[in-house]
Design a protein around this motif. Structure first.
Motif, PDB file in Angstrom:
ATOM      1  N   VAL A 132       0.842  -1.208   0.000  1.00  0.00           N
ATOM      2  CA  VAL A 132       0.000   0.000   0.000  1.00  0.00           C
ATOM      3  C   VAL A 132       0.873   1.252   0.000  1.00  0.00           C
ATOM      4  CG1 VAL A 132      -1.676   1.338   1.329  1.00  0.00           C
ATOM      5  CG2 VAL A 132      -1.963  -1.138   1.088  1.00  0.00           C
ATOM      6  N   ASN A 133       1.879   1.269   0.859  1.00  0.00           N
ATOM      7  CA  ASN A 133       2.767   2.432   0.951  1.00  0.00           C
ATOM      8  C   ASN A 133       3.525   2.658  -0.355  1.00  0.00           C
ATOM      9  OD1 ASN A 133       4.324   4.528   2.508  1.00  0.00           O
ATOM     10  ND2 ASN A 133       5.994   3.137   2.025  1.00  0.00           N
ATOM     11  N   ASN A 134       4.040   1.581  -0.953  1.00  0.00           N
ATOM     12  CA  ASN A 134       4.787   1.718  -2.200  1.00  0.00           C
ATOM     13  C   ASN A 134       3.902   2.263  -3.323  1.00  0.00           C
ATOM     14  OD1 ASN A 134       7.180   0.747  -1.112  1.00  0.00           O
ATOM     15  ND2 ASN A 134       6.726  -1.377  -1.616  1.00  0.00           N
ATOM     16  N   GLU A 135       2.677   1.742  -3.413  1.00  0.00           N
ATOM     17  CA  GLU A 135       1.768   2.206  -4.457  1.00  0.00           C
ATOM     18  C   GLU A 135       1.360   3.660  -4.200  1.00  0.00           C
ATOM     19  OE1 GLU A 135      -0.180   1.828  -8.036  1.00  0.00           O
ATOM     20  OE2 GLU A 135       1.199   0.436  -7.053  1.00  0.00           O
ATOM     21  N   SER A 136       1.167   4.017  -2.945  1.00  0.00           N
ATOM     22  CA  SER A 136       0.789   5.387  -2.596  1.00  0.00           C
ATOM     23  C   SER A 136       1.914   6.357  -2.925  1.00  0.00           C
ATOM     24  CB  SER A 136       0.448   5.469  -1.101  1.00  0.00           C
ATOM     25  OG  SER A 136      -0.630   4.627  -0.776  1.00  0.00           O
ATOM     26  N   GLU A 137       3.159   5.969  -2.613  1.00  0.00           N
ATOM     27  CA  GLU A 137       4.305   6.830  -2.918  1.00  0.00           C
ATOM     28  C   GLU A 137       4.484   6.998  -4.424  1.00  0.00           C
ATOM     29  OE1 GLU A 137       7.911   5.625  -1.092  1.00  0.00           O
ATOM     30  OE2 GLU A 137       7.314   6.296   0.901  1.00  0.00           O
ATOM     31  N   LYS A 138       4.378   5.905  -5.143  1.00  0.00           N
ATOM     32  CA  LYS A 138       4.527   5.954  -6.601  1.00  0.00           C
ATOM     33  C   LYS A 138       3.427   6.818  -7.210  1.00  0.00           C
ATOM     34  CE  LYS A 138       4.616   3.014 -10.717  1.00  0.00           C
ATOM     35  NZ  LYS A 138       4.473   1.632 -11.230  1.00  0.00           N
ATOM     36  N   ASN A 139       2.200   6.623  -6.742  1.00  0.00           N
ATOM     37  CA  ASN A 139       1.070   7.403  -7.241  1.00  0.00           C
ATOM     38  C   ASN A 139       1.268   8.885  -6.963  1.00  0.00           C
ATOM     39  OD1 ASN A 139      -1.841   7.426  -8.230  1.00  0.00           O
ATOM     40  ND2 ASN A 139      -2.033   8.460  -6.268  1.00  0.00           N
ATOM     41  N   MET A 140       1.700   9.206  -5.738  1.00  0.00           N
ATOM     42  CA  MET A 140       1.921  10.605  -5.366  1.00  0.00           C
ATOM     43  C   MET A 140       3.042  11.210  -6.209  1.00  0.00           C
ATOM     44  SD  MET A 140       2.788  12.258  -1.638  1.00  0.00           S
ATOM     45  CE  MET A 140       4.484  11.696  -1.611  1.00  0.00           C
ATOM     46  N   TYR A 141       4.106  10.433  -6.410  1.00  0.00           N
ATOM     47  CA  TYR A 141       5.256  10.928  -7.166  1.00  0.00           C
ATOM     48  C   TYR A 141       4.850  11.285  -8.596  1.00  0.00           C
ATOM     49  CZ  TYR A 141      10.172  11.223  -8.558  1.00  0.00           C
ATOM     50  OH  TYR A 141      11.386  11.668  -9.008  1.00  0.00           O
ATOM     51  N   GLU A 142       4.043  10.416  -9.201  1.00  0.00           N
ATOM     52  CA  GLU A 142       3.612  10.663 -10.582  1.00  0.00           C
ATOM     53  C   GLU A 142       2.561  11.764 -10.651  1.00  0.00           C
ATOM     54  OE1 GLU A 142       2.324   6.806 -11.833  1.00  0.00           O
ATOM     55  OE2 GLU A 142       4.305   6.224 -12.548  1.00  0.00           O
ATOM     56  N   LYS A 143       1.576  11.700  -9.754  1.00  0.00           N
ATOM     57  CA  LYS A 143       0.488  12.676  -9.783  1.00  0.00           C
ATOM     58  C   LYS A 143       0.980  14.070  -9.425  1.00  0.00           C
ATOM     59  CE  LYS A 143      -3.086   9.866 -10.514  1.00  0.00           C
ATOM     60  NZ  LYS A 143      -4.027   9.997 -11.639  1.00  0.00           N
ATOM     61  N   GLU A 144       1.939  14.131  -8.495  1.00  0.00           N
ATOM     62  CA  GLU A 144       2.501  15.418  -8.088  1.00  0.00           C
ATOM     63  C   GLU A 144       3.052  16.154  -9.296  1.00  0.00           C
ATOM     64  OE1 GLU A 144       4.443  16.056  -3.674  1.00  0.00           O
ATOM     65  OE2 GLU A 144       5.556  14.962  -5.183  1.00  0.00           O
ATOM     66  N   PHE A 177       2.582  15.069 -12.998  1.00  0.00           N
ATOM     67  CA  PHE A 177       1.744  15.115 -14.197  1.00  0.00           C
ATOM     68  C   PHE A 177       0.420  15.847 -13.998  1.00  0.00           C
ATOM     69  CE2 PHE A 177       4.289  11.254 -15.376  1.00  0.00           C
ATOM     70  CZ  PHE A 177       4.972  11.879 -16.400  1.00  0.00           C
ATOM     71  N   ASP A 178      -0.124  15.835 -12.785  1.00  0.00           N
ATOM     72  CA  ASP A 178      -1.393  16.517 -12.551  1.00  0.00           C
ATOM     73  C   ASP A 178      -1.205  17.919 -12.002  1.00  0.00           C
ATOM     74  OD1 ASP A 178      -2.691  14.364 -13.463  1.00  0.00           O
ATOM     75  OD2 ASP A 178      -3.573  13.731 -11.572  1.00  0.00           O
ATOM     76  N   SER A 179       0.022  18.384 -11.975  1.00  0.00           N
ATOM     77  CA  SER A 179       0.281  19.707 -11.423  1.00  0.00           C
ATOM     78  C   SER A 179       0.177  20.783 -12.495  1.00  0.00           C
ATOM     79  CB  SER A 179       1.678  19.758 -10.799  1.00  0.00           C
ATOM     80  OG  SER A 179       2.676  19.660 -11.802  1.00  0.00           O
ATOM     81  N   LEU A 180      -0.166  21.986 -12.059  1.00  0.00           N
ATOM     82  CA  LEU A 180      -0.200  23.129 -12.958  1.00  0.00           C
ATOM     83  C   LEU A 180       1.201  23.407 -13.499  1.00  0.00           C
ATOM     84  CD1 LEU A 180      -1.558  25.661 -14.172  1.00  0.00           C
ATOM     85  CD2 LEU A 180      -1.109  26.822 -12.005  1.00  0.00           C
ATOM     86  N   ASN A 207      -6.477  20.775  -6.194  1.00  0.00           N
ATOM     87  CA  ASN A 207      -5.785  19.633  -6.770  1.00  0.00           C
ATOM     88  C   ASN A 207      -5.608  18.570  -5.691  1.00  0.00           C
ATOM     89  OD1 ASN A 207      -3.230  18.028  -7.537  1.00  0.00           O
ATOM     90  ND2 ASN A 207      -3.705  19.120  -9.414  1.00  0.00           N
ATOM     91  N   ASP A 208      -5.772  17.312  -6.062  1.00  0.00           N
ATOM     92  CA  ASP A 208      -5.707  16.232  -5.085  1.00  0.00           C
ATOM     93  C   ASP A 208      -4.294  15.966  -4.578  1.00  0.00           C
ATOM     94  OD1 ASP A 208      -8.431  15.754  -5.157  1.00  0.00           O
ATOM     95  OD2 ASP A 208      -8.271  14.341  -6.827  1.00  0.00           O
ATOM     96  N   TYR A 209      -3.287  16.358  -5.358  1.00  0.00           N
ATOM     97  CA  TYR A 209      -1.923  15.975  -5.010  1.00  0.00           C
ATOM     98  C   TYR A 209      -0.967  17.158  -4.848  1.00  0.00           C
ATOM     99  CZ  TYR A 209      -3.475  11.289  -6.110  1.00  0.00           C
ATOM    100  OH  TYR A 209      -4.167  10.104  -6.117  1.00  0.00           O
ATOM    101  N   ASN A 210      -1.326  18.314  -5.346  1.00  0.00           N
ATOM    102  CA  ASN A 210      -0.457  19.484  -5.240  1.00  0.00           C
ATOM    103  C   ASN A 210      -1.059  20.499  -4.277  1.00  0.00           C
ATOM    104  OD1 ASN A 210      -0.177  18.544  -8.381  1.00  0.00           O
ATOM    105  ND2 ASN A 210       1.767  19.117  -7.478  1.00  0.00           N
ATOM    106  N   LYS A 232       0.238  16.079   1.085  1.00  0.00           N
ATOM    107  CA  LYS A 232      -0.941  15.583   0.384  1.00  0.00           C
ATOM    108  C   LYS A 232      -0.779  14.121  -0.045  1.00  0.00           C
ATOM    109  CE  LYS A 232      -3.734  19.332  -1.361  1.00  0.00           C
ATOM    110  NZ  LYS A 232      -4.325  19.967  -2.537  1.00  0.00           N
ATOM    111  N   TYR A 233      -0.095  13.368   0.757  1.00  0.00           N
ATOM    112  CA  TYR A 233       0.034  11.915   0.547  1.00  0.00           C
ATOM    113  C   TYR A 233      -1.350  11.296   0.646  1.00  0.00           C
ATOM    114  CZ  TYR A 233       1.546   7.106   1.712  1.00  0.00           C
ATOM    115  OH  TYR A 233       1.736   5.751   1.751  1.00  0.00           O
ATOM    116  N   CYS A 234      -1.715  10.481  -0.330  1.00  0.00           N
ATOM    117  CA  CYS A 234      -3.012   9.805  -0.321  1.00  0.00           C
ATOM    118  C   CYS A 234      -2.800   8.294  -0.221  1.00  0.00           C
ATOM    119  CB  CYS A 234      -3.798  10.120  -1.591  1.00  0.00           C
ATOM    120  SG  CYS A 234      -4.276  11.846  -1.757  1.00  0.00           S
ATOM    121  N   VAL A 235      -3.593   7.651   0.625  1.00  0.00           N
ATOM    122  CA  VAL A 235      -3.513   6.198   0.756  1.00  0.00           C
ATOM    123  C   VAL A 235      -4.180   5.561  -0.458  1.00  0.00           C
ATOM    124  CG1 VAL A 235      -4.182   4.191   2.127  1.00  0.00           C
ATOM    125  CG2 VAL A 235      -3.504   6.314   3.264  1.00  0.00           C
ATOM    126  N   VAL A 236      -3.402   4.830  -1.241  1.00  0.00           N
ATOM    127  CA  VAL A 236      -3.906   4.163  -2.442  1.00  0.00           C
ATOM    128  C   VAL A 236      -3.841   2.657  -2.218  1.00  0.00           C
ATOM    129  CG1 VAL A 236      -3.549   3.771  -4.902  1.00  0.00           C
ATOM    130  CG2 VAL A 236      -3.147   6.044  -3.932  1.00  0.00           C
TER     131      VAL A 236
END
Length: 406
Positions: free
Chosen positions: A36-48, A50-53, A199-202, A366-370
């Protein structure tokens, strides 16, 4: 069959079996939490990224950059939402005394926008025109210049009640910003007309959008005593915002072909993602191996402790088939109990983390549990299949020993 279940239940009541279930269950929960932690970190790293302004924001320059004709030229291009002088777009700090409440200081950042570049409007409306001064703030608004790490959802400002009202924003002239000389404090009135979705991650909780005319006029005010600095800033180029992350490379290539120099404002470290995946495997694989080894050791230990029990069953008239069913069923139930305990423990810990981050959303940026359901299901199946195979092989080996009791 009922007799078999009664025999299994009697065996599982032993204190050593309870301890075994606890040890393996905790080990399984650690493995699940790691996934869970690894997926959450990876998701946050990418979303931070690609989904950022910032990822969709590019610095653009060309010969005679100060010429505003380029702004009009850039904004007419498909996939470009807005173009501004760089010194206008990079963000501007203002203070609203009315927002100075509780832990909030009333300080926040404003950047220019138009109706194409605005995020999703939650309440109110977008800019009705570009003739007056308008402001749109985040629905979760924290007007403070400090680190938000220790701020909770209970500290945010209820900005909704200000929609339709005018507020006064205070800022310093550029030459006197660090001196806090109140002789050069400027005030500009804005009408708050809406709120936008965060934004969910930024972290954008202290960023408000103003229309382009408003931003242009307050920058002119800021530089009114520094004409030389103003002209210098104009020569630094433009900032453009691309409409979607998928079009960033397209716009970059197109503008470079037209003679523009493009500089990203945010770089994506692909090697960082690869390294994160490597680190994930370095931890996950050993954890899985540890769990499997623990299961093997405990199954073997349980058999050695229960040798006399199986001998007694043989003496009481149970054949090798019945004894094998008792052995396999007890191990299978034990493994299921371990998995059930592992899921419960990891769910409780992840649930606590989820609630804590809901209350203190900036505690971990803004770490999200994934929850990687597919990976966890595969992991659980692995924990069922491999131990059951081990138990089956073990039962065949030990059954020969049981047969000596005939």
């Amino acid at each position: 069959m009922k007799h078999i279940f009664d025999l299994v239940r009697f065996q599982l009541r032993k204190k050593t079996n309870i301890i075994s279930v606890l040890i393996i269950g905790i080990a399984m929960s650690i493995t699940i939490i790691n996934y869970v932690n690894n997926e959450s970190e990876k998701n946050m790293y990418e979303k931070e990224v690609f989904d950022s302004l910032e990822y969709r924001t590019l610095q653009v320059s060309k010969e005679n950059t100060y010429d505003s004709i380029y702004i009009d030229e850039l904004e007419k291009k498909e996939h470009i939402n807005i173009a501004s002088y760089m010194y206008e777009y990079l963000g501007f700090g203002v203070t609203v005394e009315e927002f100075n409440k509780g832990k909030l200081t009333g300080e926040f950042r404003i950047i220019p926008a138009n109706n194409n570049s605005l995020p999703e409007i939650v309440e109110g409306t977008n800019f009705p025109d570009d003739d007056n001064y308008y402001m749109i703030c985040p629905e979760n608004f924290y007007p403070v210049s400090a680190d938000l790490k220790n701020y909770s959802i209970f500290d945010k400002l209820n900005i909704s009640k200000y929609i339709g009202q005018k507020i006064t924003a205070k800022y310093f002239g550029i030459l006197y910003f660090n001196k806090n000389d109140h002789s050069y404090v400027f005030n500009t009135d804005f009408k708050i007309i809406g709120t936008y979705k965060n934004n969910d991650y930024n972290i954008d909780e202290y960023t408000c959008y103003v229309n382009k005319k408003a931003m242009h006029d307050i920058v002119l005010q800021q530089y009114k005593d520094d004409e030389e600095g103003y002209e210098l800033q104009k020569g630094m180029g433009f900032i453009i915002e691309v409409d979607a992350k998928e079009n960033v490379n397209l716009i970059t290539k197109q503008l470079e072909e037209e003679g523009y120099t493009i500089t990203p404002t945010l770089f994506f470290d692909e090697e960082g993602i690869e390294e994160l995946e490597k680190q994930t495997n370095k931890v996950s694989i050993p954890l899985i191996i540890i769990v499997v080894v623990l299961i093997v050791i405990i199954l073997e230990k349980d058999y050695l402790e229960n040798k006399d029990y199986y001998k007694e069953l043989n003496i009481l008239g149970y054949n090798k088939g019945n004894i094998r069913r008792v052995y396999l069923l007890s191990n299978f139930i034990k493994i299921l109990l371990c998995i059930f305990l592992g899921i419960i423990l990891s769910s409780v810990i992840c649930g606590i983390a989820y609630l804590l981050l809901k209350i203190y959303p900036f505690m971990m940026f803004k770490y999200c549990v994934v929850i990687p359901y597919d990976d966890i299901i595969k992991l659980i199946l692995l924990f069922i299949v491999i131990p059951f195979i081990i138990a089956f092989i073990s039962s065949i080996i030990h059954l020969r020993k049981v047969g000596k009791y005939d």
